[in-house]
Design an enzyme around this catalytic site. Structure first.
Site, PDB file in Angstrom:
ATOM      1  N   HIS A  53       2.751   9.627 -10.616  1.00  0.00           N
ATOM      2  CA  HIS A  53       1.621  10.318 -11.245  1.00  0.00           C
ATOM      3  C   HIS A  53       2.123  11.310 -12.291  1.00  0.00           C
ATOM      4  O   HIS A  53       3.202  11.903 -12.123  1.00  0.00           O
ATOM      5  CB  HIS A  53       0.809  11.084 -10.206  1.00  0.00           C
ATOM      6  CG  HIS A  53       0.430  10.267  -9.010  1.00  0.00           C
ATOM      7  ND1 HIS A  53      -0.438   9.210  -9.079  1.00  0.00           N
ATOM      8  CD2 HIS A  53       0.822  10.358  -7.713  1.00  0.00           C
ATOM      9  CE1 HIS A  53      -0.580   8.677  -7.878  1.00  0.00           C
ATOM     10  NE2 HIS A  53       0.184   9.344  -7.034  1.00  0.00           N
TER      11      HIS A  53
ATOM     12  N   GLU B 134       0.788  15.840  -4.687  1.00  0.00           N
ATOM     13  CA  GLU B 134       0.130  15.443  -3.449  1.00  0.00           C
ATOM     14  C   GLU B 134       1.064  15.661  -2.271  1.00  0.00           C
ATOM     15  O   GLU B 134       2.279  15.847  -2.447  1.00  0.00           O
ATOM     16  CB  GLU B 134      -0.312  13.981  -3.512  1.00  0.00           C
ATOM     17  CG  GLU B 134       0.817  12.997  -3.727  1.00  0.00           C
ATOM     18  CD  GLU B 134       0.313  11.577  -3.993  1.00  0.00           C
ATOM     19  OE1 GLU B 134      -0.867  11.299  -3.764  1.00  0.00           O
ATOM     20  OE2 GLU B 134       1.128  10.742  -4.432  1.00  0.00           O
TER      21      GLU B 134
ATOM     22  N   HIS C 258       7.141   6.946  -5.640  1.00  0.00           N
ATOM     23  CA  HIS C 258       6.918   6.880  -4.202  1.00  0.00           C
ATOM     24  C   HIS C 258       6.157   5.621  -3.814  1.00  0.00           C
ATOM     25  O   HIS C 258       5.517   4.976  -4.645  1.00  0.00           O
ATOM     26  CB  HIS C 258       6.150   8.115  -3.712  1.00  0.00           C
ATOM     27  CG  HIS C 258       4.781   8.250  -4.316  1.00  0.00           C
ATOM     28  ND1 HIS C 258       4.567   8.817  -5.557  1.00  0.00           N
ATOM     29  CD2 HIS C 258       3.561   7.875  -3.868  1.00  0.00           C
ATOM     30  CE1 HIS C 258       3.281   8.803  -5.833  1.00  0.00           C
ATOM     31  NE2 HIS C 258       2.630   8.222  -4.813  1.00  0.00           N
TER      32      HIS C 258
ATOM     33  N   ARG D 212       1.211   2.408 -11.784  1.00  0.00           N
ATOM     34  CA  ARG D 212       1.798   1.471 -10.828  1.00  0.00           C
ATOM     35  C   ARG D 212       3.034   0.842 -11.449  1.00  0.00           C
ATOM     36  O   ARG D 212       2.975   0.225 -12.511  1.00  0.00           O
ATOM     37  CB  ARG D 212       0.756   0.401 -10.463  1.00  0.00           C
ATOM     38  CG  ARG D 212       1.078  -0.406  -9.226  1.00  0.00           C
ATOM     39  CD  ARG D 212      -0.055  -1.370  -8.898  1.00  0.00           C
ATOM     40  NE  ARG D 212      -1.307  -0.679  -8.611  1.00  0.00           N
ATOM     41  CZ  ARG D 212      -2.401  -0.762  -9.356  1.00  0.00           C
ATOM     42  NH1 ARG D 212      -2.424  -1.515 -10.432  1.00  0.00           N
ATOM     43  NH2 ARG D 212      -3.472  -0.088  -9.032  1.00  0.00           N
TER      44      ARG D 212
END
Length: 274
Positions: A65, A82, A140, A160
């Site tokens: 991200h 996150e 991740h 992605r």
């Protein structure tokens, strides 16, 4: 209102599960598996944070991200830091966090294209009770067999890099451009901050605390919102009752009263409250 019980939104995912638990009814066996459960405020709101449960039956894609600056350059409101609080895990469950060794952008792109990126990543075993914070830019992938709570900046911008041969779109240009190319450095949680209160992460984008049962005073600055996420047990705040599988927002100065068996998370943007 000083406290609001949020709406629950189930999201079907091919990598999800039918067995949920933690206060949620299992998904019907003849229906699509549930991968995520979101908590949403009534009306057209865009809060700073988003709280989700994830139920993984298979590995999720390798992704990354952008941070706030990179998101703003694209006209997006914010990046996406996150974190994950692991509630349950199969013995073989893992999460990939960053490369095992420094990697070049060129190799990252090439390995994402031919699938060898899986071998580049540091797949760490996880168990119930573990906590991981993934800053924006961390490559991740969340493994299968996990039940976890994700607290994140409220952004769904995901690049992605690899999806195990599926036909879903990849975002190699954007993803490689924002990826950290060195091994992941875990944060050190601040730890105990009083009886029944542990600080899991303290900023810069949000704070996450874990509480046990009892009374917990909340003092939030004007315009600041806190999210109460009961993992087990029940409680109330400002006349609003809650139980496991629900989520409540709170503002101002209030006292959260919970059952003796309660285990809950408390999240809010910024740095630690006074």
């Amino acid at each position: 209102m000083p406290a609001t019980l949020l709406h629950t939104h189930r999201v079907e995912k091919p990598w999800g599960r039918h067995d949920l638990g933690f206060g949620f009814e299992d998904a019907a066996r003849d229906g699509d598996p549930i991968g995520e459960i979101w908590f949403q405020e009534p009306g057209d709101t865009t809060p700073d944070l988003l709280i989700k449960y994830l139920f993984t039956g298979q590995k999720l894609s390798v992704q990354v991200h952008p941070d706030d600056e990179q998101a703003h350059a694209r006209g997006l409101p914010r990046g996406k830091d996150e974190c994950w609080t692991i509630l349950a895990a199969r013995p073989d469950s893992t999460i990939a966090l960053g490369p095992k060794a420094p990697i070049t952008a060129e190799k990252l792109r090439a390995d994402a294209q031919d699938g060898s990126i899986e071998g580049d990543l540091d797949w760490v075993p996880v168990k119930a009770g573990d906590f991981y914070y993934a800053p924006s830019g961390t490559i991740h992938a969340i493994g299968g067999g996990l039940t976890l709570i994700e607290v994140q900046q409220n952004s769904e911008t995901t690049y992605r890099l690899y999806d195990y041969g599926s036909d879903r779109e990849l975002h190699l240009d954007d993803g490689v451009a924002v990826s950290h190319l060195t091994p992941y450095q875990p944060i050190v949680s601040p730890g105990a901050a009083g009886e029944g209160r542990d600080i899991l992460v303290e900023g810069p984008k949000f704070v996450l605390e874990r509480w046990s049962g009892g009374e917990h005073p909340v003092r939030l600055d004007e315009g600041q919102t806190g999210w109460i996420v009961p993992i087990s047990g029940s409680g109330s705040v400002a006349g609003v009752a809650f139980k496991a599988g629900e989520c409540v927002t709170v503002t101002g100065d209030e006292t959260v009263t919970t059952s003796a068996d309660a285990d809950l998370l408390f999240a809010y943007p910024g740095t630690r409250r006074r």
